[in-house]
Enzyme design. Structure first.
Site, PDB file in Angstrom:
ATOM      1  N   HIS A  31       0.811  -1.217   0.000  1.00 56.84           N
ATOM      2  CA  HIS A  31       0.000   0.000   0.000  1.00 56.84           C
ATOM      3  C   HIS A  31       0.845   1.269   0.000  1.00 56.84           C
ATOM      4  CE1 HIS A  31      -3.373  -2.673   1.058  1.00 56.84           C
ATOM      5  NE2 HIS A  31      -4.145  -1.687   0.641  1.00 56.84           N
ATOM      6  N   GLY A  32       2.041   1.206   0.527  1.00 56.52           N
ATOM      7  CA  GLY A  32       2.828   2.427   0.540  1.00 56.52           C
ATOM      8  C   GLY A  32       4.188   2.244   1.185  1.00 56.52           C
TER       9      GLY A  32
END
Length: 464
Positions: free
Chosen positions: A321-322
């Site tokens: 996700h990041g």
């Protein structure tokens, strides 16, 4: 081009007109050009990256069918995975790794910093590419012969930016055996597009105002009720934002004769975190299961290996996700909850138990999900810990949401419960014209009354 803008709807109308007014052999070329135009409208420079990965994985698929030696096949697979993960790692994680390396070496935090722009949707189309090559390697998918077909699979504009992650066998089944959408498909497509737009503009964007104000000024908004209401607002924002996007993507695909998998199934009605992940971002959770959790060993090899595999899968899912320790912690938190549930549930099926306990289990699961969202939304670990301290040990504070926000939340809960027990949306798409039109009218009413038209707030998952 955001899905919730006039520009996009003009683009979509032009694509639909050109698609259905052209001879059938031309249609995939129209979709391909339209998809590249859609991507280039954000940053035309990254078309080269998209094409490079497309060529690499198309070639890898062809090679895998031509070579039979196990070592050669594995080499092709590794080459493809290295290219995909290499590009993803450089664009998404280089600065994160460089910053942490600099701290370890005692150098300035930005010592290895590069001014890198993250290509839009790289996480989604990378996972889609990987699933194709792995499926060909496993013999579960035939290599695609036509490069135009494969290029369209990678860049098809409805799901290019934020999913759902579509498996090759589903996409090519529709593409190679394409049929005009049925009346039910058109009705469902229009309903889903309207529903998705309503979720985004009338629900997500309204809760976004509260969440953005709170997380943008955490220190200025102390208190337990303040923190819980700010996190609650973000929990609703991210659900309505992301599920609204995928509703629109699925609806658009139906209008073009393609059938995408369901990506959300009322996750906030889940009775456990395991159940939550069977309802939330389903295309990602099934991808992680099929291409990471099961290859790691799944639930084979005893309890401790199962817990290890759950943790590794969710840690990597969080990192997907990041590039932030917050996302790693969020993934670890989800993995820990899944493991704890597995300890107590054992081999019993998910959802089995006393029905009268369901409301309590759903509330606890929702609260646990909200705690996780703190790490997902906060700018850094320090801010996350500050929010958690307020949630569990702060002064009373005040509630950030207005009564009409609670009204929106209440309406969404009633609608979700109705859909859970009677599948009202499916019934409505097949209902008589008056009932169908009434359903659309209600959505347009919410858009008119609550739609945030003064500013186009980007979809949250565009950043991934």
């Amino acid at each position: 081009m955001l899905f919730n803008t006039t520009t996009f709807f003009i683009f979509l109308a032009v694509v639909l007109v050109l698609f259905y007014s052209s001879p059938r052999p031309w249609r995939k070329y129209i979709l391909l050009v339209a998809s590249y135009y859609f991507y280039a409208s954000w940053n035309p420079k990254f078309i080269a990256l998209l094409l490079t990965l497309t060529v690499i994985d198309y070639t890898a698929g062809m090679w895998l069918e031509k070579v039979s030696a196990a070592r050669a096949r594995k080499a092709v697979l590794i080459l493809s995975l290295t290219a995909n993960l290499g590009f993803l790692g450089f664009f998404k994680y280089y600065n994160f790794l460089g910053r942490n390396l600099a701290l370890l070496l005692g150098r300035p935090e930005n010592a290895f910093f590069l001014d890198i722009v993250l290509p839009l949707g790289i996480s989604f189309h990378t996972f889609q590419s990987i699933s194709y090559v792995v499926d060909v390697y496993r013999g579960q998918q035939k290599a695609v012969r036509n490069p135009i077909d494969y290029a369209l699979f990678i860049c098809f504009f409805p799901q290019l930016v934020a999913g759902p992650i579509v498996r090759a066998r589903h996409f090519f089944h529709d593409l190679l055996d394409w049929h005009s959408p049925s009346t039910d498909d058109v009705s469902r497509g229009l309903m889903l597009m309207t529903l998705g737009l309503t979720k985004k503009m009338a629900f997500a964007d309204q809760f976004a105002r509260i969440a953005n104000d709170y997380f943008g000024h955490v220190a200025a908004n102390p208190g337990m009720l303040t923190a819980w209401s700010g996190v609650f607002a973000f929990g609703l924002q991210i659900y309505f934002d992301f599920s609204g996007y995928t509703d629109m993507a699925i609806g658009m695909a139906l209008l073009l004769g393609f059938h995408f998998p369901v990506n959300f199934r009322r996750p906030y009605l889940a009775s456990s975190i395991t159940d939550f992940w069977r309802r939330w971002h389903i295309s990602l959770s099934t991808w992680l299961r099929d291409y990471l959790y099961i290859p790691l060993g799944g639930n084979r090899g005893g309890r401790w290996r199962t817990y290890r595999n759950l943790m590794l899968t969710m840690l990597l899912g969080g990192l997907w996700h990041g590039a932030s320790w917050n996302f790693v912690i969020w993934g670890g938190y989800q993995g820990a909850l899944l493991s704890v549930e597995r300890v107590f549930r054992g081999d019993r099926p998910v959802g089995e138990g006393r029905p009268w306990l369901y409301p309590l289990k759903a509330i606890v699961t929702f609260a646990l999900a909200l705690v996780g969202w703190v790490f997902f939304r906060s700018a850094n670990l320090t801010e996350s810990l500050a929010v958690l301290r307020q949630m569990f040990a702060g002064a009373p504070g005040h509630i950030l949401l207005e009564p009409w926000h609670w009204g929106l939340a209440g309406v969404s809960l009633v609608v979700a419960l109705g859909e859970e027990h009677s599948e009202w949306l499916e019934r409505l798409t097949k209902a008589p014209v008056l009932a169908y039109a009434s359903g659309l009218a209600v959505m347009f009413f919410f858009l008119e009354m609550f739609g945030a038209f003064d500013v186009a707030i980007p979809f949250i998952y565009f950043q991934f």
